[in-house]
Write a protein that holds these residues in place. Sequence first.
Motif, PDB file in Angstrom:
ATOM      1  N   ASP A  72     -18.922 -21.443  31.863  1.00 22.43           N
ATOM      2  CA  ASP A  72     -18.098 -21.540  30.666  1.00 22.43           C
ATOM      3  C   ASP A  72     -18.967 -21.439  29.425  1.00 22.43           C
ATOM      4  OD1 ASP A  72     -15.598 -21.976  31.875  1.00 22.43           O
ATOM      5  OD2 ASP A  72     -16.223 -24.024  32.334  1.00 22.43           O
ATOM      6  N   SER A  73     -18.416 -20.824  28.394  1.00 25.17           N
ATOM      7  CA  SER A  73     -19.103 -20.827  27.112  1.00 25.17           C
ATOM      8  C   SER A  73     -18.884 -22.175  26.447  1.00 25.17           C
ATOM      9  CB  SER A  73     -18.534 -19.712  26.232  1.00 25.17           C
ATOM     10  OG  SER A  73     -17.213 -20.022  25.890  1.00 25.17           O
ATOM     11  N   SER A  74     -19.544 -22.359  25.319  1.00 32.76           N
ATOM     12  CA  SER A  74     -19.392 -23.622  24.611  1.00 32.76           C
ATOM     13  C   SER A  74     -17.978 -23.828  24.101  1.00 32.76           C
ATOM     14  CB  SER A  74     -20.368 -23.653  23.424  1.00 32.76           C
ATOM     15  OG  SER A  74     -20.111 -22.551  22.556  1.00 32.76           O
ATOM     16  N   ASN A  75     -17.235 -22.719  23.988  1.00 34.48           N
ATOM     17  CA  ASN A  75     -15.858 -22.831  23.515  1.00 34.48           C
ATOM     18  C   ASN A  75     -14.847 -22.862  24.634  1.00 34.48           C
ATOM     19  OD1 ASN A  75     -16.588 -22.779  20.810  1.00 34.48           O
ATOM     20  ND2 ASN A  75     -16.642 -20.542  20.739  1.00 34.48           N
ATOM     21  N   SER A  76     -15.318 -22.836  25.882  1.00 34.98           N
ATOM     22  CA  SER A  76     -14.371 -22.741  26.990  1.00 34.98           C
ATOM     23  C   SER A  76     -13.496 -23.976  27.072  1.00 34.98           C
ATOM     24  CB  SER A  76     -15.122 -22.549  28.308  1.00 34.98           C
ATOM     25  OG  SER A  76     -15.742 -21.300  28.325  1.00 34.98           O
ATOM     26  N   LYS A  77     -12.316 -23.739  27.652  1.00 34.49           N
ATOM     27  CA  LYS A  77     -11.312 -24.805  27.735  1.00 34.49           C
ATOM     28  C   LYS A  77     -11.678 -25.795  28.835  1.00 34.49           C
ATOM     29  CE  LYS A  77      -6.431 -25.263  28.813  1.00 34.49           C
ATOM     30  NZ  LYS A  77      -5.249 -24.548  29.260  1.00 34.49           N
ATOM     31  N   VAL A 117      -5.827 -22.108  45.980  1.00 31.60           N
ATOM     32  CA  VAL A 117      -7.230 -21.963  45.601  1.00 31.60           C
ATOM     33  C   VAL A 117      -7.475 -20.582  44.996  1.00 31.60           C
ATOM     34  CG1 VAL A 117      -9.602 -21.985  46.459  1.00 31.60           C
ATOM     35  CG2 VAL A 117      -7.934 -23.613  47.364  1.00 31.60           C
ATOM     36  N   THR A 118      -6.778 -19.603  45.506  1.00 32.86           N
ATOM     37  CA  THR A 118      -6.898 -18.257  44.959  1.00 32.86           C
ATOM     38  C   THR A 118      -6.530 -18.231  43.488  1.00 32.86           C
ATOM     39  OG1 THR A 118      -6.273 -17.369  47.122  1.00 32.86           O
ATOM     40  CG2 THR A 118      -6.160 -15.874  45.250  1.00 32.86           C
ATOM     41  N   VAL A 119      -5.396 -18.843  43.165  1.00 30.08           N
ATOM     42  CA  VAL A 119      -4.951 -18.877  41.776  1.00 30.08           C
ATOM     43  C   VAL A 119      -5.913 -19.690  40.915  1.00 30.08           C
ATOM     44  CG1 VAL A 119      -3.110 -19.688  40.246  1.00 30.08           C
ATOM     45  CG2 VAL A 119      -2.547 -18.493  42.372  1.00 30.08           C
ATOM     46  N   GLU A 120      -6.411 -20.791  41.458  1.00 31.72           N
ATOM     47  CA  GLU A 120      -7.347 -21.606  40.685  1.00 31.72           C
ATOM     48  C   GLU A 120      -8.639 -20.840  40.399  1.00 31.72           C
ATOM     49  OE1 GLU A 120      -6.858 -24.616  39.170  1.00 31.72           O
ATOM     50  OE2 GLU A 120      -4.825 -24.024  39.718  1.00 31.72           O
ATOM     51  N   GLU A 121      -9.138 -20.099  41.377  1.00 29.16           N
ATOM     52  CA  GLU A 121     -10.325 -19.281  41.143  1.00 29.16           C
ATOM     53  C   GLU A 121     -10.072 -18.278  40.034  1.00 29.16           C
ATOM     54  OE1 GLU A 121     -11.787 -17.325  44.566  1.00 29.16           O
ATOM     55  OE2 GLU A 121     -12.467 -19.152  45.570  1.00 29.16           O
ATOM     56  N   PHE A 122      -8.904 -17.650  40.081  1.00 24.81           N
ATOM     57  CA  PHE A 122      -8.558 -16.674  39.050  1.00 24.81           C
ATOM     58  C   PHE A 122      -8.511 -17.332  37.677  1.00 24.81           C
ATOM     59  CE2 PHE A 122      -4.896 -15.084  36.550  1.00 24.81           C
ATOM     60  CZ  PHE A 122      -5.435 -13.878  36.145  1.00 24.81           C
ATOM     61  N   LYS A 123      -7.904 -18.508  37.596  1.00 29.16           N
ATOM     62  CA  LYS A 123      -7.799 -19.182  36.303  1.00 29.16           C
ATOM     63  C   LYS A 123      -9.155 -19.625  35.784  1.00 29.16           C
ATOM     64  CE  LYS A 123      -4.590 -22.062  35.530  1.00 29.16           C
ATOM     65  NZ  LYS A 123      -3.801 -23.307  35.678  1.00 29.16           N
ATOM     66  N   HIS A 124     -10.021 -20.079  36.690  1.00 36.78           N
ATOM     67  CA  HIS A 124     -11.379 -20.419  36.262  1.00 36.78           C
ATOM     68  C   HIS A 124     -12.071 -19.189  35.686  1.00 36.78           C
ATOM     69  CE1 HIS A 124     -11.830 -24.588  37.356  1.00 36.78           C
ATOM     70  NE2 HIS A 124     -11.390 -24.372  38.579  1.00 36.78           N
ATOM     71  N   ASN A 184     -10.543 -18.469  32.230  1.00 35.61           N
ATOM     72  CA  ASN A 184     -10.911 -19.476  31.232  1.00 35.61           C
ATOM     73  C   ASN A 184     -12.401 -19.490  30.915  1.00 35.61           C
ATOM     74  OD1 ASN A 184      -8.400 -20.717  30.534  1.00 35.61           O
ATOM     75  ND2 ASN A 184      -8.353 -21.670  32.552  1.00 35.61           N
ATOM     76  N   ALA A 185     -13.182 -18.667  31.615  1.00 40.42           N
ATOM     77  CA  ALA A 185     -14.605 -18.538  31.299  1.00 40.42           C
ATOM     78  C   ALA A 185     -14.829 -17.557  30.155  1.00 40.42           C
ATOM     79  CB  ALA A 185     -15.382 -18.088  32.536  1.00 40.42           C
ATOM     80  N   TYR A 186     -13.771 -17.102  29.509  1.00 41.23           N
ATOM     81  CA  TYR A 186     -13.852 -16.160  28.387  1.00 41.23           C
ATOM     82  C   TYR A 186     -14.789 -16.707  27.314  1.00 41.23           C
ATOM     83  CZ  TYR A 186     -12.032 -13.080  24.680  1.00 41.23           C
ATOM     84  OH  TYR A 186     -11.893 -12.152  23.670  1.00 41.23           O
ATOM     85  N   THR A 187     -15.798 -15.921  26.972  1.00 41.03           N
ATOM     86  CA  THR A 187     -16.817 -16.424  26.042  1.00 41.03           C
ATOM     87  C   THR A 187     -16.287 -16.588  24.619  1.00 41.03           C
ATOM     88  OG1 THR A 187     -17.573 -14.150  25.694  1.00 41.03           O
ATOM     89  CG2 THR A 187     -18.721 -15.447  27.370  1.00 41.03           C
ATOM     90  N   GLY A 247      -5.870 -23.088  21.882  1.00 39.41           N
ATOM     91  CA  GLY A 247      -4.573 -22.436  21.850  1.00 39.41           C
ATOM     92  C   GLY A 247      -4.445 -21.304  22.844  1.00 39.41           C
ATOM     93  N   MET A 248      -5.579 -20.729  23.261  1.00 35.90           N
ATOM     94  CA  MET A 248      -5.539 -19.688  24.290  1.00 35.90           C
ATOM     95  C   MET A 248      -5.262 -20.351  25.632  1.00 35.90           C
ATOM     96  SD  MET A 248      -8.706 -17.176  23.287  1.00 35.90           S
ATOM     97  CE  MET A 248      -8.707 -16.191  21.782  1.00 35.90           C
ATOM     98  N   ASP A 249      -4.125 -20.036  26.221  1.00 35.49           N
ATOM     99  CA  ASP A 249      -3.723 -20.714  27.448  1.00 35.49           C
ATOM    100  C   ASP A 249      -3.136 -19.709  28.428  1.00 35.49           C
ATOM    101  OD1 ASP A 249      -3.422 -22.784  29.181  1.00 35.49           O
ATOM    102  OD2 ASP A 249      -1.816 -23.805  28.082  1.00 35.49           O
TER     103      ASP A 249
END
Length: 757
Positions: free
Chosen positions: A685-690, A452-459, A462-465, A470-472
């Motif tokens: 998440d922004s409109s472009n978020s994954k 869950v720690t890693v998933e929180e970090f990834k969320h 991935n919230a990058y506006t 391709g950004m992964d």
Amino acid sequence: MGIPGLSNHNNGQQRLGITEPISLAGPTEEDVIKTRDLEKYLQAAGLYESQQEAVGREEVLGRLDQIVKIWVKNISRAKGFNEQLVQEANAKIFTFGSYRLGVHGPGADIDTLCVGPRHATREEDFFGELWKMLSEMPEVTELHPVPDAHVPVMGFKFNGVSVDLLYARLALWVIPEDLDISQESILQNADEQTVLSLNGCRVTDQILRLVPNIQTFRTTLRCMRFWAKRRGVYSNVAGFLGGVNLALLVARICQLYPNALPNMLVSRFFRVYTQWRWPNPVMLCAIEEGSLGLSVWDPRRNPKDRYHLMPIITPAYPCMNSTYNVTSSTLRVMSEEFRRGSEICEAMDASKADWDTLFEPYPFFDAYKNYLQIDITAENADDLRQWKGWVESRLRQLMLKIERHTYGMLQCHPHPGEFSDKSRPFHYCYFMGLQRKQGVPVNEGEQFDIRVTVEEFKHSVNAYTLWKPGMDIHVSHVKRRNVPTYLFPGGVRPSNPSKVTSENKSSKSRVSGHGQAEKSQGGKAVVFETDDVKKRKRSDDDMDSNSKNSKSLVSLPPPNREVHEDKNPISASSSCSMKFDEPEVNSMGGQKSEKPCLKPPGEIPSGDSETNGSVTGNQQMNPIVAATDTSNSKEEEKLAIEKIMSGPYEAHQTFAEEPDELEDDLLYRNQVKDYGGNMKSSNLDSSNSKPAAVEEPVISQETTRSTHLCSNEDLEELEPAELTAPLLSGTPAPVPLKKPLIRLNFTSLGKAADKGS
């Protein structure tokens, strides 16, 4: 306006600092010889630029100053100013950082500041018109504006010289050519970005004013920067020491030993900071309140300041903590490095070690058995540069989350740099060493779950506006034996070190293949960290050889889930687990050792710590005074260091607080509650978020805390698992996890471990 921290004592002699010095002793003949050796060593290491490069930098700065003067006249004319005001319009270039301090090396960036008048705006004029001017110049390449950074900056290369250009907009219609930015009044009516941009120059200039001997300071700082880079503790963004942090630490040592040469100052640097009781702050001068009402560092009044772990306070108003990025894990690593440096310096005093030993590169990929690997990719170079900057700014958050979710039981050691697999286009990766906290009893089969720690970090990442397709990002567990070969020079993994016996340790003096020195005297050997790492690897390997029939720690992925590069990324498409079976070793990979014995030659205890001022302004030491400094004992110096740390801020930290970087977790959890766990529809998440990375149901942190201690000591392979978590209504119910767990299993030393290291 006087210089803070500068006062007159002892018949008008100027003294620097907030305490008396620890020692006024001057250099011995041996110190002079060893300092010359150090300077030759730094020269041979390529830390000084050539005369041709120095002239080239000066030409670039002169040309840049001309450009901003033309720029400000152009925008003044465009805004309708009459011709007289246009001719009077002015802008100036200042330098700061390593270049201004005089410790930059070949190819280093030049940190510069453009100071402009009130009618020259940051958004429209600096990042608009000036950017346009620079983009049209053939000598300008790699122009990269970052207007939304905490401190907005425009980076580029000018005739091949890297430049980072900041902008400060002053409340003046005309910028005088003799502008003094050290004056407090310069900050009046300035916006936050201007205050932050000016701070770099103001701090750098104040440091140079507050050291007793600038040349000695520069040589010592150049040495300590080289040490920090070689030992992997030079990176502000990773939670270690940046350039200004090191400059402040070295400057304080110069104040405490005002007549010492660099050879002695390096030794005292490690001696003092090994004994330093963090979070007592390091300060070059008293913190002044100022008259503009700007917030300054004060743990007595500002609650957030009480929880800084390693405060190093800037000397210019508004005084701030320059090391807010330090975490408990990175402080642990740095403290071990201070201790190691102190031991080596004492061995050097006894002719049992040399400079090669001190600057031995830290064997990061030998020091731990388990690592987290964070891979990032993008579709093109521009996207990768933006994605890289964003991810790097969030990596510290991953450390903080792991520390918090495991209650400090799992410690991280981030590698300060990035790596790239040349066979993969637009790719970078980062590594963190993992180990269980030392001194905690090992329970059979004890495991940590950090999924869950890693998933929180990834969320969070991935919230990058500005996210683009391709950004992964993938997070993998990789064991020491499986570390990618492209991390090593020439792409060749070093062979296992040969066994070092006690007999050959004491039989000769040598420098190992890694540059690690071993020298013996009187039948005693001085052996530093590298052999301890080797012992640790051999211990791991011995245990691994007894477990050939044990199950693999990495489970097969569930059906229809991709495995990336056989590294089992901890992502939406894979699984992995990890287990620790390491002996009690220190964070540097070696056995715990006693505190180094202090043998200060010729020093006196400090005076009253309440007295302001510490060093004589003269560079030459009276030989009579120097002769009287030879009676100090180890205990007296220790008491002197203790006295330095006594003051109004002593022991200000009492309990842990949620770090600022983790406050977004509350937003994250609230949006789970509001949207039933569907992060795709949340405004995090922004409109472009994954979308693919945020559609998974989220287990509430309050229930899982991302930490589970399991008792099944035979568990080697992960099975599909369920955790108990509350429903959004608050009623407990089992919730299936779509991704397997990341389990860190601790077994006793007698327990058979997984095969290999």
